[in-house]
Design a protein around this motif. Structure first.
Motif, PDB file in Angstrom:
ATOM      1  N   GLY A 111       0.795  -1.223   0.000  1.00  0.00           N
ATOM      2  CA  GLY A 111       0.000   0.000   0.000  1.00  0.00           C
ATOM      3  C   GLY A 111       0.825   1.269   0.000  1.00  0.00           C
ATOM      4  O   GLY A 111       0.295   2.355   0.247  1.00  0.00           O
ATOM      5  N   ARG A 112       2.128   1.157  -0.300  1.00  0.00           N
ATOM      6  CA  ARG A 112       2.967   2.363  -0.339  1.00  0.00           C
ATOM      7  C   ARG A 112       2.637   3.218  -1.546  1.00  0.00           C
ATOM      8  O   ARG A 112       2.781   4.436  -1.504  1.00  0.00           O
ATOM      9  N   ARG A 114      -0.495   3.486  -4.819  1.00  0.00           N
ATOM     10  CA  ARG A 114      -1.840   3.003  -5.099  1.00  0.00           C
ATOM     11  C   ARG A 114      -2.193   3.217  -6.560  1.00  0.00           C
ATOM     12  O   ARG A 114      -1.738   4.171  -7.193  1.00  0.00           O
ATOM     13  N   GLN A 145      -6.251  11.053  -1.375  1.00  0.00           N
ATOM     14  CA  GLN A 145      -6.023  10.039  -0.344  1.00  0.00           C
ATOM     15  C   GLN A 145      -7.331   9.648   0.332  1.00  0.00           C
ATOM     16  O   GLN A 145      -7.578   8.474   0.614  1.00  0.00           O
ATOM     17  N   GLU A 149      -8.820   5.846   0.214  1.00  0.00           N
ATOM     18  CA  GLU A 149      -8.650   5.179   1.501  1.00  0.00           C
ATOM     19  C   GLU A 149      -9.613   4.002   1.638  1.00  0.00           C
ATOM     20  O   GLU A 149     -10.829   4.130   1.469  1.00  0.00           O
ATOM     21  N   GLN A 153      -6.772  -2.062  -4.706  1.00  0.00           N
ATOM     22  CA  GLN A 153      -5.907  -1.626  -5.788  1.00  0.00           C
ATOM     23  C   GLN A 153      -6.629  -1.793  -7.127  1.00  0.00           C
ATOM     24  O   GLN A 153      -7.379  -2.741  -7.336  1.00  0.00           O
TER      25      GLN A 153
END
Length: 230
Positions: A111-112, A114, A145, A149, A153
């Protein structure tokens, strides 16, 4: 020297190992369309994964100011997203294609970075539920973001590489469903308009994004427009 798409096609006929070149290009397109969070720093392994061509070394020297102002790994990742200008920037026969793929899998699974989940109406509904402004043509980084959230993906495919909740999988079939930072997220109130309107996801002004923009501007100013490698 600038090349048209036809000239690019002709030059590719003399290049060895085109399958490997294709894979490196597909990976660059994934990296060029991911959403980076605020404060993102490129993995240090980029300094070992990519080997510039002779042209790439020349090009790098022409944007030395950008390189000096950017951490080395971030600079190389931004240059990888450029990939080619008038010639190819990285040596596909020597660069670690498998390492670039493994790092992309790792970053997506962790999740670094997306990729927005464009299929279905998940993001469409979230946008219309969360958007509190009259600005509908783009979303700023904090809003991006918030939109992404907790969502999976995105599913895209370049060549054999398929992104999604499992990171990157490889398919026996080759397709062109490229990742994008423009998403169809709203319909306007005009009853005569049936169009689904796009919203641009703006990325934060981190070193990678900043260097990418500065490199393209510098090369355009010095060499004119890029060749038609796409």
């Amino acid at each position: 020297m600038w090349k048209s798409s036809r000239e690019v096609d002709e030059s590719l006929k003399t290049r060895p190992d085109l399958k490997r070149l294709e894979r490196l290009y597909w990976l660059s397109q994934f990296w060029n369309n991911v959403v980076y969070p605020e404060g993102y720093v490129a993995d240090g392994s980029w300094t070992q994964l990519l080997v510039p061509t002779e042209y790439g070394e020349i090009l790098t020297s022409r944007v030395q100011r950008v390189r000096d102002a950017t951490p080395e790994a971030d600079f190389l990742l931004s240059l990888f997203c450029v990939f080619a200008y008038h010639e190819l920037v990285f040596d596909w026969q020597v660069s670690a294609v498998e390492g670039v793929l493994a790092l992309l899998k790792q970053e997506l699974l962790g999740g670094r970075v997306r990729l927005p989940h464009r299929l279905g109406r998940l993001l469409y509904d979230r946008f219309n539920d969360l958007n509190q402004s009259n600005r509908t043509d783009h979303l700023m980084p904090p809003e991006v973001q918030g939109l992404l959230e907790g969502t999976p993906q995105g599913v895209f495919q370049l060549g054999p590489y398929i992104s999604g909740p499992l990171g990157i999988l490889e398919s026996a079939e080759s397709r062109w469903i490229p990742p994008t930072l423009q998403l169809p997220l709203w319909h306007c109130s005009d009853t005569g308009c049936a169009a689904l309107h796009d919203v641009q996801l703006v990325r934060p002004n981190i070193p990678i994004v900043k260097a990418y923009d500065e490199i393209l501007h510098a090369l355009h100013d010095e060499f004119g427009p890029a060749s038609e490698w796409d």
